[in-house]
Design an enzyme around this catalytic site. Structure first.
Site, short mmCIF file in Angstrom:
data_model
loop_
_atom_site.label_atom_id
_atom_site.label_comp_id
_atom_site.label_asym_id
_atom_site.label_seq_id
_atom_site.Cartn_x
_atom_site.Cartn_y
_atom_site.Cartn_z
N LYS A 40 -12.36 -1.78 7.23
CA LYS A 40 -11.88 -2.64 8.42
C LYS A 40 -12.55 -2.48 9.63
CE LYS A 40 -7.94 -3.04 5.33
NZ LYS A 40 -8.26 -3.41 3.94
N TRP B 3 0.89 -1.23 0.10
CA TRP B 3 0.11 0.05 0.15
C TRP B 3 0.82 1.23 0.00
CZ3 TRP B 3 -4.17 -1.44 -1.92
CH2 TRP B 3 -4.84 -2.69 -1.66
N ASP C 128 -1.77 6.72 6.26
CA ASP C 128 -2.64 5.75 6.01
C ASP C 128 -2.94 4.80 7.29
OD1 ASP C 128 -4.30 3.74 4.97
OD2 ASP C 128 -2.73 3.11 3.22
#
Ligand SMILES: Cc1ncc(COP(=O)(O)O)c(C=O)c1O
Length: 352
Positions: free
Chosen positions: A193, A102, A169
């Site tokens: 999530k 990511w 992030d």
């Protein structure tokens, strides 16, 4: 059969949240209308949006500290681009920590807009650790990192110290541990999530860091546009935002982020203890950098794989496969995962 959902995202959400969300799809607020068929500008939905925003600030202890909360679309992946658009000056430079897939994707987008200094990387060991030694140049516009590496099962315990803006992030560990969130200038996280269904992305940004790049920003990519329109510049993702609001309320009802963190520590320790004490298993990530959200582990004897996989299937365990770039197993044990489900997994590991 009861299922134990270890999926990495979309993933487990609290049962009571799912129940309330499903009710609202049929009859929201006793309006005899569905949540997803009323206007996002109706008083009933505006109240949802406002409540979601204020719960975020309350849970992160950022009330009255100059932060705005946005619920956007495009996933955390669009934030990889929006972050440099809004924070990197024309001909500017940003520092990135490369700790997995990511963050690499975030780097790729930032390079479209300016110079990227990759100040440290754990690529040399397939991202199984968090780099700790690095120098941040004093001319960078911001420093970007990924607090929890969902795929590799590593998590920052200490954060970069910098005079520059700090961007994080936090997609896979937001609301999972108590932190001084005011050290961050911008936090973003896909909802899917610890918050809700895929479809909305949370952005928490300090107002006074915006509007300083000197670049033209397309409206949909401009945080200031979204702030001025209360996340309703275009039609917001009403259902994901509603479910996120319910989950945020659930976190508050659990006693807030600190109480959630205590449970998360107990859950992760239960599983890591088994991984460390059972000769048939070993952890995939460096011990000191282990994630409390995504526990990655491998079998030491591959011949046992079929048997273990069958045992998991029979016990109702779902989503335990490791990401293809790591292999083995990944138990994602987000906030809503009860310790009882982890005990089921640990008991299977013991009996293998
Ligand atoms: C840490 C992290 N960042 C970013 C992403 C990408 O999120 P999205 O799919 O919402 O774009 C993910 C997805 O799993 C993630 O785990």
């Amino acid at each position: 059969m009861k299922k134990h959902n270890f999926s990495a995202g979309p993933c487990i959400l609290p049962q009571e949240v799912l129940k309330k969300a499903s009710e609202a799809v049929i009859n929201f607020n006793n309006l005899n209308l569905s949540l997803i068929e009323i206007s996002h500008r109706s008083a009933d939905f505006v109240e949802v949006m406002e409540k979601a925003r204020s719960l975020v600030l309350e849970l992160l202890e950022l009330e009255n500290k100059g932060y705005s909360v946005l619920f956007l679309q495009g996933g955390a992946s669009l934030e990889f681009l929006m972050t440099p658009y809004n924070l990197m000056k024309e001909n500017g430079k940003a520092a990135y920590l490369e700790t997995g897939t990511w963050s690499s994707k975030a780097i790729k987008e930032a390079k479209l807009l300016g110079e990227v200094d990759i100040i440290a990387s754990s690529k040399d060991k397939n991202y199984n650790y968090i780099p700790k030694e690095y120098t941040i140049a004093n001319d960078v516009d911001y420093v970007h990192f990924t607090s929890n590496n969902t795929i590799y099962g590593t998590q920052f315990k200490e954060f970069p110290k910098t005079e520059a803006l700090l961007v994080c992030d936090m997609s896979s560990d937001i609301f999972s541990r108590k932190l001084d969130f005011s050290q961050f200038d911008l936090i973003y996280a896909g909802a899917q999530k610890n918050m809700g269904p895929a479809g909305t992305t949370l952005v928490v940004v300090k107002d006074d860091v915006l509007g300083k790049t000197g670049r033209q920003i397309p409206s949909m990519l401009d945080y200031q546009v979204h702030i001025s329109k209360d996340s309703m510049y275009n039609t917001p993702a009403v259902f994901p935002i509603y479910v996120s609001m319910l989950t945020l309320q659930w976190i508050k009802d659990q006693g807030g982020v600190l109480e959630i963190e205590k449970k998360n520590i107990a859950k992760a320790e239960l599983l890591y203890n088994e991984i460390d004490n059972n000769p048939l298993f070993k952890g995939a990530a460096a011990k000191e950098d282990r994630s409390y959200m995504n526990v990655t582990f491998l079998l030491t004897n591959e011949n046992k794989k079929e048997q273990f996989d069958n045992m998991c299937k029979e016990a109702g365990i779902n989503g335990l496969n490791g990401h293809r770039s790591v292999g083995g197993y990944r138990a994602s044990i987000y906030n809503a995962m009860p310790i009882e489900s982890i005990q089921v997994l640990v008991d299977l590991m013991k009996s293998l």
